[in-house]
Design a protein around this motif. Structure first.
Motif, PDB file in Angstrom:
ATOM      1  N   HIS A  25       7.508  -5.335  -3.994  1.00 14.61           N
ATOM      2  CA  HIS A  25       7.271  -3.955  -4.419  1.00 14.61           C
ATOM      3  C   HIS A  25       7.646  -3.859  -5.889  1.00 14.61           C
ATOM      4  CE1 HIS A  25       6.551  -2.457  -0.389  1.00 14.61           C
ATOM      5  NE2 HIS A  25       7.543  -3.229  -0.009  1.00 14.61           N
ATOM      6  N   ALA A  26       6.867  -3.141  -6.641  1.00 11.28           N
ATOM      7  CA  ALA A  26       7.135  -2.948  -8.070  1.00 11.28           C
ATOM      8  C   ALA A  26       8.013  -1.705  -8.228  1.00 11.28           C
ATOM      9  CB  ALA A  26       5.825  -2.816  -8.829  1.00 11.28           C
ATOM     10  N   ASP A  27       9.239  -1.786  -7.715  1.00 15.27           N
ATOM     11  CA  ASP A  27      10.123  -0.630  -7.654  1.00 15.27           C
ATOM     12  C   ASP A  27      10.409  -0.010  -9.021  1.00 15.27           C
ATOM     13  OD1 ASP A  27      10.350  -0.756  -4.865  1.00 15.27           O
ATOM     14  OD2 ASP A  27      12.019  -2.183  -4.978  1.00 15.27           O
ATOM     15  N   GLN A  28      10.658  -0.845 -10.017  1.00 20.15           N
ATOM     16  CA  GLN A  28      10.969  -0.304 -11.336  1.00 20.15           C
ATOM     17  C   GLN A  28       9.764   0.442 -11.915  1.00 20.15           C
ATOM     18  OE1 GLN A  28      12.505  -3.111 -14.171  1.00 20.15           O
ATOM     19  NE2 GLN A  28      13.011  -1.520 -15.632  1.00 20.15           N
ATOM     20  N   SER A  29       8.589  -0.164 -11.820  1.00 16.41           N
ATOM     21  CA  SER A  29       7.374   0.503 -12.306  1.00 16.41           C
ATOM     22  C   SER A  29       7.119   1.785 -11.536  1.00 16.41           C
ATOM     23  CB  SER A  29       6.158  -0.424 -12.169  1.00 16.41           C
ATOM     24  OG  SER A  29       6.257  -1.512 -13.054  1.00 16.41           O
ATOM     25  N   LEU A  30       7.246   1.737 -10.235  1.00 16.97           N
ATOM     26  CA  LEU A  30       7.006   2.917  -9.405  1.00 16.97           C
ATOM     27  C   LEU A  30       7.962   4.051  -9.778  1.00 16.97           C
ATOM     28  CD1 LEU A  30       5.279   3.992  -7.067  1.00 16.97           C
ATOM     29  CD2 LEU A  30       7.064   3.177  -5.521  1.00 16.97           C
ATOM     30  N   GLY A  31       9.220   3.724  -9.984  1.00 18.95           N
ATOM     31  CA  GLY A  31      10.190   4.737 -10.373  1.00 18.95           C
ATOM     32  C   GLY A  31       9.864   5.370 -11.718  1.00 18.95           C
ATOM     33  N   ARG A  43      -3.955  10.769 -13.229  1.00 20.60           N
ATOM     34  CA  ARG A  43      -4.934   9.680 -13.284  1.00 20.60           C
ATOM     35  C   ARG A  43      -4.231   8.464 -13.883  1.00 20.60           C
ATOM     36  NH1 ARG A  43      -8.736  12.690 -17.170  1.00 20.60           N
ATOM     37  NH2 ARG A  43      -6.653  12.997 -17.976  1.00 20.60           N
ATOM     38  N   ILE A  44      -4.109   7.413 -13.095  1.00 23.08           N
ATOM     39  CA  ILE A  44      -3.380   6.231 -13.518  1.00 23.08           C
ATOM     40  C   ILE A  44      -4.282   5.007 -13.490  1.00 23.08           C
ATOM     41  CG2 ILE A  44      -2.497   5.833 -11.175  1.00 23.08           C
ATOM     42  CD1 ILE A  44       0.070   4.704 -12.522  1.00 23.08           C
ATOM     43  N   ILE A  45      -4.095   4.133 -14.486  1.00 20.35           N
ATOM     44  CA  ILE A  45      -4.772   2.849 -14.481  1.00 20.35           C
ATOM     45  C   ILE A  45      -3.709   1.761 -14.501  1.00 20.35           C
ATOM     46  CG2 ILE A  45      -5.080   2.853 -17.011  1.00 20.35           C
ATOM     47  CD1 ILE A  45      -7.737   1.237 -16.444  1.00 20.35           C
ATOM     48  N   ASP A  46      -3.862   0.814 -13.617  1.00 16.58           N
ATOM     49  CA  ASP A  46      -2.975  -0.354 -13.547  1.00 16.58           C
ATOM     50  C   ASP A  46      -3.757  -1.522 -14.129  1.00 16.58           C
ATOM     51  OD1 ASP A  46      -0.959  -2.143 -13.047  1.00 16.58           O
ATOM     52  OD2 ASP A  46      -1.241  -2.161 -10.875  1.00 16.58           O
ATOM     53  N   VAL A  47      -3.476  -1.832 -15.384  1.00 16.58           N
ATOM     54  CA  VAL A  47      -4.204  -2.889 -16.103  1.00 16.58           C
ATOM     55  C   VAL A  47      -3.592  -4.235 -15.751  1.00 16.58           C
ATOM     56  CG1 VAL A  47      -4.866  -3.750 -18.378  1.00 16.58           C
ATOM     57  CG2 VAL A  47      -4.749  -1.283 -17.961  1.00 16.58           C
ATOM     58  N   GLY A  48      -4.440  -5.154 -15.303  1.00 15.85           N
ATOM     59  CA  GLY A  48      -3.952  -6.444 -14.848  1.00 15.85           C
ATOM     60  C   GLY A  48      -3.295  -6.319 -13.484  1.00 15.85           C
ATOM     61  N   SER A  52      -1.084  -7.062  -7.162  1.00 20.71           N
ATOM     62  CA  SER A  52       0.162  -6.294  -7.121  1.00 20.71           C
ATOM     63  C   SER A  52       0.147  -5.279  -5.981  1.00 20.71           C
ATOM     64  CB  SER A  52       0.356  -5.563  -8.446  1.00 20.71           C
ATOM     65  OG  SER A  52       1.408  -4.635  -8.356  1.00 20.71           O
ATOM     66  N   THR A  53       1.326  -5.052  -5.417  1.00 19.21           N
ATOM     67  CA  THR A  53       1.466  -4.051  -4.351  1.00 19.21           C
ATOM     68  C   THR A  53       1.763  -2.661  -4.908  1.00 19.21           C
ATOM     69  OG1 THR A  53       3.825  -4.519  -4.106  1.00 19.21           O
ATOM     70  CG2 THR A  53       2.284  -5.780  -2.702  1.00 19.21           C
ATOM     71  N   LEU A  54       1.755  -2.503  -6.231  1.00 23.17           N
ATOM     72  CA  LEU A  54       1.978  -1.179  -6.811  1.00 23.17           C
ATOM     73  C   LEU A  54       0.952  -0.186  -6.281  1.00 23.17           C
ATOM     74  CD1 LEU A  54       3.445   0.710  -8.770  1.00 23.17           C
ATOM     75  CD2 LEU A  54       1.851  -0.068 -10.542  1.00 23.17           C
ATOM     76  N   VAL A  55      -0.293  -0.617  -6.169  1.00 23.24           N
ATOM     77  CA  VAL A  55      -1.346   0.276  -5.666  1.00 23.24           C
ATOM     78  C   VAL A  55      -1.028   0.733  -4.242  1.00 23.24           C
ATOM     79  CG1 VAL A  55      -2.869  -1.594  -4.865  1.00 23.24           C
ATOM     80  CG2 VAL A  55      -3.834   0.609  -5.488  1.00 23.24           C
ATOM     81  N   ASP A  56      -0.486  -0.134  -3.415  1.00 23.43           N
ATOM     82  CA  ASP A  56      -0.113   0.234  -2.046  1.00 23.43           C
ATOM     83  C   ASP A  56       0.901   1.378  -2.064  1.00 23.43           C
ATOM     84  OD1 ASP A  56      -0.728  -2.641  -2.390  1.00 23.43           O
ATOM     85  OD2 ASP A  56      -0.519  -2.768  -0.225  1.00 23.43           O
ATOM     86  N   TRP A 110      -0.895   4.835 -18.148  1.00 24.15           N
ATOM     87  CA  TRP A 110      -1.344   3.441 -18.274  1.00 24.15           C
ATOM     88  C   TRP A 110      -0.189   2.581 -17.817  1.00 24.15           C
ATOM     89  CZ3 TRP A 110      -5.344   0.930 -21.455  1.00 24.15           C
ATOM     90  CH2 TRP A 110      -5.123  -0.424 -21.650  1.00 24.15           C
ATOM     91  N   HIS A 111      -0.433   1.697 -16.856  1.00 22.43           N
ATOM     92  CA  HIS A 111       0.592   0.754 -16.411  1.00 22.43           C
ATOM     93  C   HIS A 111       0.060  -0.650 -16.579  1.00 22.43           C
ATOM     94  CE1 HIS A 111       2.535  -1.935 -13.491  1.00 22.43           C
ATOM     95  NE2 HIS A 111       3.623  -1.296 -13.872  1.00 22.43           N
ATOM     96  N   ASP A 112       0.872  -1.494 -17.145  1.00 19.06           N
ATOM     97  CA  ASP A 112       0.587  -2.933 -17.094  1.00 19.06           C
ATOM     98  C   ASP A 112       1.918  -3.658 -17.069  1.00 19.06           C
ATOM     99  OD1 ASP A 112       1.115  -4.462 -19.831  1.00 19.06           O
ATOM    100  OD2 ASP A 112       0.212  -2.542 -20.386  1.00 19.06           O
ATOM    101  N   ARG A 113       1.915  -4.776 -16.431  1.00 21.18           N
ATOM    102  CA  ARG A 113       3.131  -5.568 -16.307  1.00 21.18           C
ATOM    103  C   ARG A 113       2.877  -6.922 -16.957  1.00 21.18           C
ATOM    104  NH1 ARG A 113       5.035  -8.758 -11.807  1.00 21.18           N
ATOM    105  NH2 ARG A 113       7.221  -9.208 -12.178  1.00 21.18           N
TER     106      ARG A 113
END
Length: 127
Positions: A25-31, A43-48, A52-56, A110-113
């Protein structure tokens, strides 16, 4: 940055949880995303986003219109299969972020890791 065929091979020949960047889980990003969410519908975009389970986890919350972008169709297919019927609730884009023309003002978040970590040449960083 590696090309599409490279990333399709990576995701097509390895289980997601064996990759060095895998997180259950991408807990830090999700928080952080939850903390900066300021609208009823973000409206969010997860680039790359790849596999990843962030979308879940975002689908488990209310108020997100989700787009996942990755250069690898294979990675996105893994995520779509994992989400099953919930995959219909996500906009999936295949493309290279340095060449893809995204509409202006289309996303609130915008999210990317570490996507830009792979851009190692000056030309890639300026794209």
């Amino acid at each position: 940055m590696q090309d599409q065929s490279h990333w399709d091979r990576v995701y097509g020949t390895n289980s997601s949880d064996t990759l060095s960047w895998f997180q259950p889980h991408a807990d830090q990003s999700l928080g952080l995303i939850q903390r900066i969410s300021s609208r009823e519908r973000n409206r969010i975009i997860d680039v790359g986003g790849g596999t990843s389970t962030l979308v879940d986890d975002l689908l488990g919350l209310h108020g997100f219109d989700i787009t996942v972008l990755d250069i690898s169709e294979s990675a996105l297919e893994v995520a779509r299969q994992r989400l099953s019927s919930n995959a219909r609730r996500v906009r999936w884009l295949v493309g290279d972020i340095t060449r893809l023309a995204l509409p202006a003002h289309a996303y609130d978040i915008w999210h990317d890791r570490a996507v830009f970590h792979f851009m190692t040449t000056p030309e890639q960083r300026q794209a």
